[in-house]
Design an enzyme around this catalytic site. Structure first.
Site, PDB file in Angstrom:
ATOM      1  N   HIS A  38      -9.367 -19.657 -10.098  1.00  0.00           N
ATOM      2  CA  HIS A  38      -7.933 -19.882  -9.912  1.00  0.00           C
ATOM      3  C   HIS A  38      -7.622 -21.255  -9.321  1.00  0.00           C
ATOM      4  CE1 HIS A  38      -7.865 -15.522 -10.417  1.00  0.00           C
ATOM      5  NE2 HIS A  38      -6.564 -15.599 -10.599  1.00  0.00           N
TER       6      HIS A  38
ATOM      7  N   GLU B 225      -5.107 -16.630 -24.678  1.00  0.00           N
ATOM      8  CA  GLU B 225      -4.633 -18.007 -24.581  1.00  0.00           C
ATOM      9  C   GLU B 225      -4.768 -18.777 -25.892  1.00  0.00           C
ATOM     10  OE1 GLU B 225      -6.520 -16.476 -22.393  1.00  0.00           O
ATOM     11  OE2 GLU B 225      -5.226 -16.339 -20.640  1.00  0.00           O
TER      12      GLU B 225
END
Lengths: 334, 392
Positions: A134, A65
């Site tokens: 998540h 990322e």
């Protein structure tokens, strides 16, 4: 005049359409991230884009990322307009240094010579039964970082309109997508997308007279549901959808609270150090003499996001919102 | 064919324009750092280039000395000197074409200046009046980057974007040995290799990350070896040999320009001074170690080559020194002037579209400044009306 058949569309489809239209209108718009190509993203928001625009403009990146956002910074330095997809809220954390030290600051560091017009899309929040890492609500980190705009839609029309505006913006935008609303449907015509209020304007989703629920993103439908349920208790609740946390629409929020005299801020993010504290302070600073009760917060508990089988106890729900409304010192009125 | 389709995956056989290798691991660096000065390779070196490198090395050392002096006079908040590393700094600047981009770290003001940036503009970050004292587009120099290695993915992204646009642009990114431990270093190299981006990474291995020696930073045989894992060639070069650094970087840049992807270059050099003026290097290294490196000084190495081959006489060298002195005098004079600052600048470049709460804070500061100015005027009035003969 012909009437266009307006079909129900999901928020994910509207976001995809926004990306497609932005790419068609502006050849400098590039989409990049993990699995955004052939797969169309794990939520299918980028479905079909790689096929239509090719791998040069819709790029499956390596799985890193900081690298994704860091290279997007370099691409923006060279005049491109990257739209980065972070796969999940909690997977965006490796990119924090790039976001905070470069994305948010580059315009300022270079005295306007090197703006970074990039958009970082982050699916966020819980309620979809996601396993650990998540379901985070990470908006407080972003809104505490000067230089970023922080936007989050709650309706299908807003998903399209706000994302188009975010991509066109010359400021970097963290675009938080409530993942449990990806499959929410609304009548929406993709070929004639309705105009929506711009980034920075809050919208009254439901007018009411008794109290204001101030909320955003995934908690907007919950608040609307709570407002419906509140009618049985004799409360007529107003629901304000903030739509963007930065810029913050003090005007619309304060006007609502001045009308109703009571306010509850509702969000999934933890309450301690969360957006609700800032919002309650801003409302109090502006509406003190109009308030009949302290501004209350209904937030996620200040705990690490729980395992999915327990998440319903953590997320702000209708009952918890109505309990808060009940605590708004109604007895003082009589 | 799109750019992304063109990129080659890791190839066990070397690409055509690359020097063929016969060993089974074609991307591995040489065992010893590449050298030019004092070797037969120097005969092939362009005399004009050697003279230019020499002039910039002398200027560079003088610039470092002047900047360090400015910290002692309180004119710079801090200065991380590149004394001893001038060959890397200067070669990095001279090897690039005008259209290329340089991505410097905070220790690379010298490279920026050698590329043509005004020395005062290069120092505003360290003086403390402006984070970046220049428009990066003017000389194609990215802002001096303080968070370690975070500029490397920017270089990759910019080079990739240029390639997508069909522009012949190479990005050269500078990083230190400590920076190679950062995650951004690895991610940048990986992205660069996967995308075959026209970017070159120059690691200046100066032996220390502030106080921590290389042995505590890595267990790799060399930093150049790290390239192999990403599928790009690693090159090892004597970082005090300006001609060698220029040659190795030049080859890497030519390779990038030809669409053959990135290269990692490790230049072995030594930081002759402390990390910054605020550091005390006596706490972590011996004088003898520093002295040993003086025998391998980048300026002395090149001066010997130029003298022995009769490429620059004493007059020529004097002219170089005078030029460096003039640069230093100019820098001193201009840095001795106080920068003119406007507090309202705090709000000038936060957003293209400022938020309302920022506009409120801007108005607050404006009001404070106006009040301050009124007090100042009142004080001045009071003083001018003092009766004659009063002493203060």
């Amino acid at each position: 005049m012909t009437t266009v058949a307006v079909k129900p569309a999901t928020m994910a489809q509207a976001l995809g359409r926004a990306l497609r239209d932005a790419m068609t209108d502006d050849p400098t718009v590039h989409v990049m991230g993990e699995d955004v190509g052939a797969l169309g993203g794990v939520f299918r928001v980028t479905d079909g884009l790689a096929k239509e625009f090719g791998e040069d403009r819709v790029t499956d990146t390596p799985l890193a990322e900081a690298g994704i956002l860091g290279t997007a910074v370099g691409m923006a330095m060279y005049g491109l307009r990257p739209v980065v997809e972070m796969q999940f809220d909690a997977f965006a954390y490796p990119a924090f240094e790039q976001l905070i030290s470069h994305v948010a600051k580059m315009r300022n560091r270079t005295r306007g010579a090197m703006p970074l017009p990039l958009t970082v899309r982050v699916p966020y929040g819980g309620g979809i039964g996601g396993v650990e890492h998540h379901s985070d609500s990470s908006e407080a980190y972003y809104m505490a970082t000067p230089g970023l705009h922080v936007v989050t839609p709650a309706t299908v029309a807003d998903a399209y309109g706000l994302l188009r505006e975010a991509i066109a913006s010359d400021d970097p935008v963290v675009f938080l997508e409530p993942k449990r609303l990806y499959w929410s449907k609304d009548s929406w015509n993709p070929d004639e997308p309705q105009a929506v209020e711009p980034i920075g304007r809050a919208v009254v989703r439901r007018p009411g007279r008794s109290a204001t629920l101030i909320t955003y993103g995934p908690s907007v439908p919950v608040c609307l549901e709570a407002a419906d349920a509140a009618r049985a208790e004799g409360w007529d609740l107003e629901v304000v959808d903030l739509r963007s946390l930065v810029p913050f629409d003090d005007e619309t929020v304060a006007a609502s609270v001045r009308r109703t005299g009571r306010a509850v801020v509702v969000h999934e993010s933890g309450g301690y150090g969360g957006p609700g504290g800032e919002i309650a302070a801003r409302v109090t600073e502006r509406c003190f003499h109009h308030l009949e009760a302290p501004v209350l917060r209904v937030a996620g508990f200040d705990i690490p996001y729980p395992p999915p089988m327990l998440e319903r106890h953590h997320l702000p729900g209708v009952d918890r919102i109505l309990d808060a409304v009940a605590r708004l010192q109604w007895e003082a009125q009589s | 064919m799109t750019v992304m389709e063109q990129r080659g995956a890791y190839r066990p056989t070397p690409p055509p324009a690359w020097q063929p290798r016969t060993d089974p691991a074609p991307l591995l660096p040489d065992a010893l750092p590449h050298r030019v000065l004092g070797t037969r390779a120097a005969d092939r070196a362009d005399p004009d280039l050697l003279r230019r490198l020499y002039a910039e090395l002398v200027r560079g050392r003088r610039y470092n000395a002047q900047a360090t002096a400015l910290t002692k006079q309180g004119r710079l908040a801090v200065y991380p000197s590149s004394t001893g590393q001038e060959a890397c700094e200067v070669a990095a600047a001279l090897v690039l074409e005008e259209r290329d981009w340089l991505f410097p770290s905070y220790r690379d003001t010298l490279a920026a200046v050698a590329r043509g940036l005004d020395p005062v503009q290069a120092l505003t970050l360290l003086r403390g009046d402006r984070h970046t004292g220049y428009d990066p587009h003017e000389h194609r120099i990215a802002p001096l980057c303080t968070p370690l290695a975070t500029q490397l993915p920017h270089a990759v992204g910019l080079a990739h974007a240029a390639r997508l646009k069909g522009d012949d642009v190479v990005a050269l990114a500078l990083v230190g040995d400590g920076g190679t431990s950062e995650g951004d270093f690895h991610e940048a190299l990986n992205f660069a290799a996967v995308w075959q981006a026209p970017v070159v990474f120059l690691v200046q291995n100066n032996g220390f990350a502030i106080s921590v020696p290389l042995a505590k930073q890595t267990a790799a045989p060399s930093l150049a070896h790290k390239a192999v894992g990403y599928g790009m060639p690693g090159r090892l070069v004597d970082g005090n040999d300006a001609a060698a650094v220029h040659e190795v970087l030049g080859e890497a840049i030519a390779r990038a320009r030809a669409g053959l992807g990135p290269t990692l270059v490790e230049a072995v050099t030594y930081r002759m001074e402390a990390h910054t003026n605020a550091d005390d290097d006596k706490r972590y290294r011996e004088d003898a170690e520093v002295e040993a490196w003086r025998a391998h000084d980048p300026i002395a190495l090149l001066e010997r080559e130029l003298t022995e081959r009769g490429l620059l006489d004493e007059d020529g060298m004097r002219a170089v020194r005078e030029d460096a002195e003039a640069m230093a005098a100019d820098l001193r004079e201009r840095m001795n002037q106080d920068p003119v600052l406007d507090p309202m600048d705090l709000f000038a470049h936060v957003y293209a579209r400022p938020t309302t709460h920022l506009l409120e804070q801007e108005a607050q500061l404006r009001a404070e400044l106006d009040a301050e100015a009124r007090h100042h005027d009142d004080d001045a009035d009071a003083q001018s009306h003092e009766p004659e003969g009063t002493t203060r």
